[in-house]
Design a protein around this motif. Structure first.
Motif, mmCIF file in Angstrom:
data_model
loop_
_atom_site.group_PDB
_atom_site.id
_atom_site.type_symbol
_atom_site.label_atom_id
_atom_site.label_comp_id
_atom_site.label_asym_id
_atom_site.label_seq_id
_atom_site.Cartn_x
_atom_site.Cartn_y
_atom_site.Cartn_z
ATOM 1 N N GLY A 48 0.856 -1.191 0.000
ATOM 2 C CA GLY A 48 0.000 0.000 0.000
ATOM 3 C C GLY A 48 0.885 1.232 0.000
ATOM 4 N N ASN A 49 0.653 2.097 0.944
ATOM 5 C CA ASN A 49 1.390 3.341 1.021
ATOM 6 C C ASN A 49 2.572 3.265 1.984
ATOM 7 O OD1 ASN A 49 1.798 6.093 0.403
ATOM 8 N ND2 ASN A 49 0.911 6.641 2.397
ATOM 9 N N ARG A 50 2.936 2.021 2.336
ATOM 10 C CA ARG A 50 3.964 1.862 3.351
ATOM 11 C C ARG A 50 5.176 1.137 2.817
ATOM 12 N NH1 ARG A 50 0.076 0.080 8.423
ATOM 13 N NH2 ARG A 50 -0.680 2.197 8.820
ATOM 14 N N LEU A 51 6.326 1.635 3.180
ATOM 15 C CA LEU A 51 7.568 0.948 2.844
ATOM 16 C C LEU A 51 8.065 0.272 4.127
ATOM 17 C CD1 LEU A 51 10.092 0.324 1.100
ATOM 18 C CD2 LEU A 51 10.988 2.552 1.785
ATOM 19 N N HIS A 52 8.126 -1.066 4.100
ATOM 20 C CA HIS A 52 8.555 -1.825 5.274
ATOM 21 C C HIS A 52 10.015 -2.229 5.151
ATOM 22 C CE1 HIS A 52 4.625 -2.516 7.265
ATOM 23 N NE2 HIS A 52 4.137 -2.429 6.044
ATOM 24 N N ALA A 53 10.801 -1.935 6.156
ATOM 25 C CA ALA A 53 12.176 -2.432 6.260
ATOM 26 C C ALA A 53 12.745 -1.895 7.567
ATOM 27 C CB ALA A 53 13.043 -1.944 5.101
ATOM 28 N N ARG A 54 13.723 -2.610 8.107
ATOM 29 C CA ARG A 54 14.409 -2.075 9.280
ATOM 30 C C ARG A 54 15.138 -0.812 8.850
ATOM 31 N NH1 ARG A 54 12.969 -2.255 13.269
ATOM 32 N NH2 ARG A 54 13.680 -4.029 14.546
ATOM 33 N N GLY A 55 14.888 0.287 9.565
ATOM 34 C CA GLY A 55 15.534 1.561 9.266
ATOM 35 C C GLY A 55 14.705 2.460 8.366
ATOM 36 N N ALA A 56 13.520 1.976 7.908
ATOM 37 C CA ALA A 56 12.723 2.776 6.976
ATOM 38 C C ALA A 56 12.382 4.138 7.589
ATOM 39 C CB ALA A 56 11.442 2.014 6.602
ATOM 40 N N ALA A 57 12.019 4.120 8.887
ATOM 41 C CA ALA A 57 11.695 5.369 9.570
ATOM 42 C C ALA A 57 12.829 5.811 10.489
ATOM 43 C CB ALA A 57 10.403 5.196 10.373
ATOM 44 N N ASP A 58 13.511 4.839 11.057
ATOM 45 C CA ASP A 58 14.524 5.108 12.084
ATOM 46 C C ASP A 58 15.861 4.582 11.644
ATOM 47 O OD1 ASP A 58 15.923 5.491 14.463
ATOM 48 O OD2 ASP A 58 15.026 3.776 15.467
ATOM 49 N N ASP A 59 16.649 5.299 10.856
ATOM 50 C CA ASP A 59 16.448 6.702 10.582
ATOM 51 C C ASP A 59 16.774 6.963 9.109
ATOM 52 O OD1 ASP A 59 16.101 9.476 11.160
ATOM 53 O OD2 ASP A 59 18.232 9.677 11.627
ATOM 54 N N LYS A 60 16.980 5.873 8.317
ATOM 55 C CA LYS A 60 17.476 6.080 6.950
ATOM 56 C C LYS A 60 16.512 6.907 6.096
ATOM 57 C CE LYS A 60 20.650 2.134 6.712
ATOM 58 N NZ LYS A 60 20.766 0.681 6.456
#
Lengths: 467, 467
Positions: A115-127
């Motif tokens: 959908g409108n989400r990109l999932h991965a470790r670091g996607a938001a925190d902080d890359k």
């Protein structure tokens, strides 16, 4: 309003969005887990990748800075306007550990868009929040026709944030001259919610200590001696019980010295936020609120200092029972500090208080293990106003103000560089930092890009350097 | 005074002393460590050895009683005087673990005589003090010319005392009829010192519990939530701090219900003992005394109930720091009880008190893990007077009175059999129970033999059964 045509910015972002997300996915595939020694090479690879990417973006300078631990990345893009203010962006390129079996629905280091989400470790925190500065500055240049940013732009992206930033302060001290800035912009936080863009104006500081109390030279028989000698586990409990008064205020004399009280204006601003206590409690996985009398929950976590027990231990903790008076007991305390409090002063106050509480026959050892200063940017600071304005243009909504209850290395930048710290983050509470299925909302990520595309011009316009 | 000629007793003991010590050494060579599964066969061998030895001594009945754990030994020697009182001697044949490398100067299961001391694991605790009953009853018969003891004599020597007597109460309940007695004599304690023979008149009881407090469903971030939710480690500390009032009295409502206060006479008797506080503190390995206001140290450990923390734990206890509000915390408490207190009533009082202390949002789980009743023999009990007289004759000194602060399975005998418990022990504090180089003073061991040689006649003379 600035003269930058917003539609030009939006068009530029729209045109470059796919390439930007490809770049981000490439970076997210590097498992730069700073806490795990077998990922040390990945953290170095992540730094190299970022330095190359910043060069590609146009930064004339982009260097990997070594530390005794993981490397940081520094980049600089001077403005052709010598009177422009200098801004230092802070973020980090290392990530928390993650493994599929922790509960991820897909491989944590294989980015996937749902959908409108990109999932991965670091996607938001902080890359994700670091990388939006690359497309942001390009959009700023494209929309304004400039060849250099409207501010002197610097980036410092560290590689050990998820490991407690053990070498960060030394790094900042060593490079203080090259890092010099009029303001620090931290892109490693979030906003209130998808619907409520906010700017954070401060973080709490932190003082941590361990208090060990020693009673008998070894565990002794509670039948033979119990009731007639001081018990260090009882003493440590009484110490903890004395930490707070009946209003849940910290009862250590001198603890509140210097505290900058919340202004009526800021209390009003906090109160305007759409706060739902039930929802907050679910996030806190707690079953009741409890805190200093006279303050709301948000005021307690954002703007009031605390004394919290992080761990307590002593004597026999295994199954069944053991009838002893334990030889020693300990408690780990952390004190969150707010603007105006000095960690050194707090340490002195805690030491004096603790030693005075301990009964005769019990020896007390206090070790302070770390301190972080609080930081707070006044609501009327011109740079803060610029951030709020730029964010408001991007989100096309009024921007509100929050604070953070946590503590971070940003305070070291404020401390060493003597610059105010501002927070520009587009992450939301549901992003799952440090948790399985971490994600970033793609719409918000691009709003972050857009915010920075407006910000540099706004800052340069409203906050001329050294008038 | 009894008509038993003391010189006849002494002569008999002197003549049989060498053989008695050889027998004891043989028994001490059996490493009957009940706590170590690989010594299970040794504990069984120890029981068999003792049963055979009691048969050899003349007991018409000597049986090994199986339990789900280690076996006990029961022996019985009826008096030919049907009106004689029945006495049950309690002791144990299992020992604490011991290994040369723990700090022993010689092999712990290879008895060695150095000067007037016999060193071996179990020399004092409790094989020496069990075995003196064999030579004692023979000396009693030899000096009086009797063919059966002056009292109906029973022995119950358990095999799991050093492992917490897990099957003892059930054993006593199963065999209550055969164990029926007018008095229980426990030979598993000590006396004040080499120079001060004493009789113990009571032991404290024990109620043990673990209280677990649950706060957030998992550890949560102390920056994001600290100061606004209840912390279970703080709550457990406040609970412990509320255990005692400012006079170090237990502050749980109803805790002192039924407590038999010390009589003036007993306080005088305690005060007559040559108590050296510095020496006591050294034994306690403690650096100050502290306890209930209005009582001396001896009164506090012998005759006053206590609430003691045996263990406390919650949150992060490793090196460094971890800024969490922990999800749970626990405390292990033991309450020593004195005569008149009922463990069930104490449990109810503790539960009501604890639940009332715990703040909203914290869930409380209380588990009581064990209870032992207190026991106390009145100073004017005829059997107690007999023990003191017999001991006085053996030691040729006035006998004083003590209590024990600890708790033991003797209370189960008092409870199930409805018989008063008396203590006859000749061990001294320097004997090193549970420690390396455990020893028994040979002179005192033989005084123990002599005491029992006088005791049965004295009891039969002064305490006729069912008049």
């Amino acid at each position: 309003m600035s003269q930058t045509p917003d539609s030009a910015v939006r068009t530029y972002i729209e045109q470059h969005r796919a390439a930007f997300l490809d770049d981000l996915a490439e970076w997210l595939r590097i498992p730069s887990v700073s806490a795990q020694p077998d990922h040390a090479a990945d953290v170095r690879r992540s730094a190299d990748w970022l330095a190359a990417q910043l060069k590609k973006t146009g930064f004339p300078t982009a260097e990997v800075w070594q530390t005794p631990g993981a490397p940081a990345v520094f980049a600089e893009w001077p403005s052709d306007d010598p009177q422009a203010p200098t801004v230092l962006v802070y973020g980090h390129h290392d990530v928390q550990p993650a493994a599929r079996e922790d509960g991820w629905d897909s491989e944590p280091f294989e980015p996937v868009v749902r959908g409108n989400r990109l999932h991965a470790r670091g996607a938001a925190d902080d890359k994700g929040q670091v990388l939006f500065h690359t497309l942001g500055v390009r959009a700023h240049l494209a929309a304004t026709g400039r060849t250099t940013p409207a501010v002197h732009l610097k980036l410092l992206i560290e590689g050990e944030e998820e490991s407690g930033s053990p070498h960060f302060r030394a790094l900042v001290e060593r490079h203080a001259e090259r890092l010099a800035a009029d303001a620090v912009i931290v892109s490693d936080t979030g906003m209130w919610s998808e619907d409520t863009p906010t700017v954070c104006t401060g973080m709490r500081g932190l003082a941590e200590c361990e208090i060990r109390l020693y009673g008998p030279d070894q565990d002794i028989h509670s039948g033979s001696f119990g009731g007639a000698v001081p018990n260090p586990a009882t003493a440590v409990a009484r110490l903890v019980a004395a930490l707070h008064d009946e209003h849940a205020r910290v009862a250590i004399p001198g603890f509140y010295d210097g505290v900058i009280e919340l202004s009526d204006r800021e209390r009003e601003l906090f109160a305007e936020l759409p706060f739902d206590e039930g929802q907050w409690l679910r996030a806190a996985k707690s079953h009741a609120t409890r805190g200093e009398a006279g303050y709301t929950t948000l005021e307690r976590v954002w703007a009031r200092p605390t004394a919290e027990v992080n761990g307590i231990g002593g004597g026999y903790q295994g199954p069944g029972s053991k009838t002893i008076v334990p030889s020693s007991a300990m408690v780990k305390l952390s004190f969150r500090l707010v603007a105006g409090q000095d960690p050194d002063h707090v340490e002195k106050a805690v030491r004096a208080w603790a030693e005075q509480q301990v009964p005769a026959g019990i020896r007390c050892e206090i070790t302070f293990t770390g301190a972080t200063r609080p930081c707070l940017t006044p609501l009327d600071h011109p740079a803060l106003k610029s951030v709020a304005r730029a964010m408001g243009r991007a989100f096309e909504k009024p921007v509100r103000f929050t604070r953070e209850g946590g503590s971070g290395p940003a305070a070291d930048l404020q401390d060493v560089l003597g610059a105010p710290v501002l927070f520009l983050g587009i992450s939301v509470p549901s992003d799952g930092w440090h948790a399985p299925n971490e994600k970033v909302e793609l719409d918000l990520l691009l709003k972050g890009v857009e915010t920075t595309a407006y910000l540099w011009g706004d800052l340069a316009e409203h906050w001329r350097h050294a008038p």
